[in-house]
Scaffold this active site. Structure first.
Site, PDB file in Angstrom:
ATOM      1  N   ASN A  11       0.890  -1.170   0.000  1.00 52.65           N
ATOM      2  CA  ASN A  11       0.000   0.000   0.000  1.00 52.65           C
ATOM      3  C   ASN A  11       0.919   1.208   0.000  1.00 52.65           C
ATOM      4  O   ASN A  11       1.474   1.568   1.033  1.00 52.65           O
ATOM      5  CB  ASN A  11      -0.898  -0.019   1.247  1.00 52.65           C
ATOM      6  CG  ASN A  11      -1.656   1.284   1.418  1.00 52.65           C
ATOM      7  OD1 ASN A  11      -1.804   2.059   0.479  1.00 52.65           O
ATOM      8  ND2 ASN A  11      -2.139   1.537   2.632  1.00 52.65           N
ATOM      9  N   LYS A  13       0.265   4.292  -0.429  1.00 49.94           N
ATOM     10  CA  LYS A  13      -0.293   5.548   0.101  1.00 49.94           C
ATOM     11  C   LYS A  13       0.029   6.690  -0.851  1.00 49.94           C
ATOM     12  O   LYS A  13      -0.055   6.510  -2.062  1.00 49.94           O
ATOM     13  CB  LYS A  13       0.247   5.790   1.524  1.00 49.94           C
ATOM     14  CG  LYS A  13       0.093   4.544   2.408  1.00 49.94           C
ATOM     15  CD  LYS A  13       0.342   4.785   3.859  1.00 49.94           C
ATOM     16  CE  LYS A  13       0.146   3.471   4.616  1.00 49.94           C
ATOM     17  NZ  LYS A  13       0.138   3.638   6.050  1.00 49.94           N
ATOM     18  N   HIS A  97      -9.406   2.068   4.307  1.00 48.09           N
ATOM     19  CA  HIS A  97      -8.171   2.158   5.105  1.00 48.09           C
ATOM     20  C   HIS A  97      -8.380   3.152   6.249  1.00 48.09           C
ATOM     21  O   HIS A  97      -9.096   4.142   6.102  1.00 48.09           O
ATOM     22  CB  HIS A  97      -7.015   2.611   4.213  1.00 48.09           C
ATOM     23  CG  HIS A  97      -5.688   2.508   4.885  1.00 48.09           C
ATOM     24  ND1 HIS A  97      -5.239   3.472   5.754  1.00 48.09           N
ATOM     25  CD2 HIS A  97      -4.732   1.555   4.844  1.00 48.09           C
ATOM     26  CE1 HIS A  97      -4.055   3.100   6.220  1.00 48.09           C
ATOM     27  NE2 HIS A  97      -3.717   1.950   5.679  1.00 48.09           N
ATOM     28  N   GLU A  99      -6.634   5.440   7.366  1.00 50.08           N
ATOM     29  CA  GLU A  99      -6.305   6.840   7.046  1.00 50.08           C
ATOM     30  C   GLU A  99      -7.454   7.513   6.306  1.00 50.08           C
ATOM     31  O   GLU A  99      -7.691   8.715   6.461  1.00 50.08           O
ATOM     32  CB  GLU A  99      -5.002   6.885   6.225  1.00 50.08           C
ATOM     33  CG  GLU A  99      -3.792   6.614   7.118  1.00 50.08           C
ATOM     34  CD  GLU A  99      -2.627   5.934   6.424  1.00 50.08           C
ATOM     35  OE1 GLU A  99      -2.557   5.959   5.180  1.00 50.08           O
ATOM     36  OE2 GLU A  99      -1.777   5.367   7.139  1.00 50.08           O
ATOM     37  N   GLU A 169      -6.016  -4.153  10.287  1.00 51.26           N
ATOM     38  CA  GLU A 169      -4.911  -3.230  10.525  1.00 51.26           C
ATOM     39  C   GLU A 169      -5.162  -2.417  11.792  1.00 51.26           C
ATOM     40  O   GLU A 169      -5.877  -1.402  11.754  1.00 51.26           O
ATOM     41  CB  GLU A 169      -4.767  -2.267   9.342  1.00 51.26           C
ATOM     42  CG  GLU A 169      -4.489  -2.942   8.023  1.00 51.26           C
ATOM     43  CD  GLU A 169      -3.800  -1.993   7.044  1.00 51.26           C
ATOM     44  OE1 GLU A 169      -2.696  -2.322   6.607  1.00 51.26           O
ATOM     45  OE2 GLU A 169      -4.339  -0.924   6.768  1.00 51.26           O
ATOM     46  N   GLY A 175       2.420   2.369  10.599  1.00 51.91           N
ATOM     47  CA  GLY A 175       3.452   3.399  10.451  1.00 51.91           C
ATOM     48  C   GLY A 175       4.144   3.765  11.752  1.00 51.91           C
ATOM     49  O   GLY A 175       4.848   4.764  11.828  1.00 51.91           O
ATOM     50  N   SER A 215       3.024  -2.128  10.266  1.00 44.83           N
ATOM     51  CA  SER A 215       4.460  -2.305  10.536  1.00 44.83           C
ATOM     52  C   SER A 215       4.983  -3.703  10.193  1.00 44.83           C
ATOM     53  O   SER A 215       5.906  -4.190  10.833  1.00 44.83           O
ATOM     54  CB  SER A 215       4.786  -1.943  11.990  1.00 44.83           C
ATOM     55  OG  SER A 215       4.477  -0.575  12.227  1.00 44.83           O
TER      56      SER A 215
HETATM   57  P1  PGA Z   1       2.765   0.301   7.515  1.00 49.36           P
HETATM   58  O1  PGA Z   1       1.326   0.632   6.865  1.00 49.36           O
HETATM   59  O2  PGA Z   1       3.171  -1.039   6.950  1.00 49.36           O
HETATM   60  O3  PGA Z   1       3.644   1.408   7.047  1.00 49.36           O
HETATM   61  O4  PGA Z   1       2.572   0.268   8.993  1.00 49.36           O
HETATM   62  C1  PGA Z   1       0.372  -0.383   6.690  1.00 49.36           C
HETATM   63  C2  PGA Z   1      -0.874   0.187   6.047  1.00 49.36           C
HETATM   64  O5  PGA Z   1      -1.258   1.310   6.392  1.00 49.36           O
HETATM   65  O6  PGA Z   1      -1.493  -0.476   5.193  1.00 49.36           O
END
Ligand code: PGA
Length: 253
Positions: A11, A13, A97, A99, A169, A175, A215
């Site tokens: 992903n 982003k 997601h 976000e 998630e 992140g 992560s």
């Molecule tokens: P990350 O993000 O692997 O950077 O923690 C995962 C995601 O948001 O899908």
């Protein structure tokens, strides 16, 4: 042995220009060639999708959008229709997601409409769910995840579930470098699978893939993937470099 084919998906982003996206495919192609026991995907910014899909033609890498609208077309400035993603070469789309829920007002209802429209257009959907740290500490993890999945999939048929992948998630792990322990992931994944069985029957629950995200990196992917109800990973940061992404895809060797 599980009948579910593991699905490792990046992903990106809001990272990567068109040029950077194409260079990534050039860098990763040889590293994942010949992998056929793991499905490989990249969710990318809309501007890069067409070039990315063209660059990935003839490889085992699937390309997907990170969001879409539910309408076919219309006066929705800034939005992208599912059919437009298909035309750009996408085979899947990430919906809901955290976000998007957190910063762009995404709700279970909008996720549900988007997922429905995406599937009607022939896309697969990665439907995301997950609790915040506050919700976890309040003992509400299962309730939140059940709310996201139940309402996100409201009105779906068993047949439509063939096109659905769930991504668990935990927001506190995205992140942050704070990965859920394999046991924490497994616990929630089994809650989700139980819910899917209640909603759609055991056969659908057994066939639906549930990814973990938050992560995930080459150093921890193997132990997370070893959990019986973890069928893949949705990966942000560690998916941005070809060597790291290839290590994730090749977690089994
Ligand atoms: P990350 O993000 O692997 O950077 O923690 C995962 C995601 O948001 O899908």
């Amino acid at each position: 042995m599980s009948m579910r084919k593991p699905f490792i998906c990046g992903n990106w982003k809001m990272y990567k220009t068109v040029a950077e996206a194409v260079a990534f495919v050039d860098g990763v192609r040889a590293l994942v060639a010949g992998v056929d026991d793991v499905e490989i995907g990249i969710g990318a910014p809309a501007t890069a999708l067409k070039s990315l899909a063209d660059a990935a033609k003839g490889t085992n890498i699937l390309i997907g959008g990170e969001n879409c609208h539910w309408e076919k077309e219309g006066a929705f400035t800034g939005e992208i229709a599912p059919g437009m993603l298909v035309e750009a070469g996408c085979s899947f789309v990430i919906i809901g997601h955290s976000e998007r829920r957190q910063y762009f007002g995404e709700t279970n209802e909008s996720c549900n409409r988007k997922a429905k429209a995406a599937i009607a257009n022939g896309l697969s959907v990665i439907l995301c769910c997950g609790e915040t740290l506050e919700e976890r500490e309040a003992g509400r993890t299962s309730a939140v995840v059940i709310d996201h999945v139940k309402n996100g999939l409201a009105g779906f048929s068993a047949g439509e579930m063939k096109s659905i992948v769930i991504a668990y998630e935990p927001v506190w792990a995205i992140g942050t470098g704070k990965v859920a322990t394999p046991e924490q992931a497994q616990e929630v994944h089994s809650v989700i699978r139980k819910l899917l069985a209640e909603m759609f029957g055991q056969a659908v629950a057994d066939a639906t893939r549930i990814q973990y995200g938050g992560s995930v990196k080459p150093e921890n992917v193997k132990e997370i993937m070893a959990q019986p109800d973890v069928d893949g990973a949705l990966v942000g940061g560690a998916s941005l470099k070809p060597d790291s992404f290839a290590k994730l895809v090749n977690y089994g060797i």
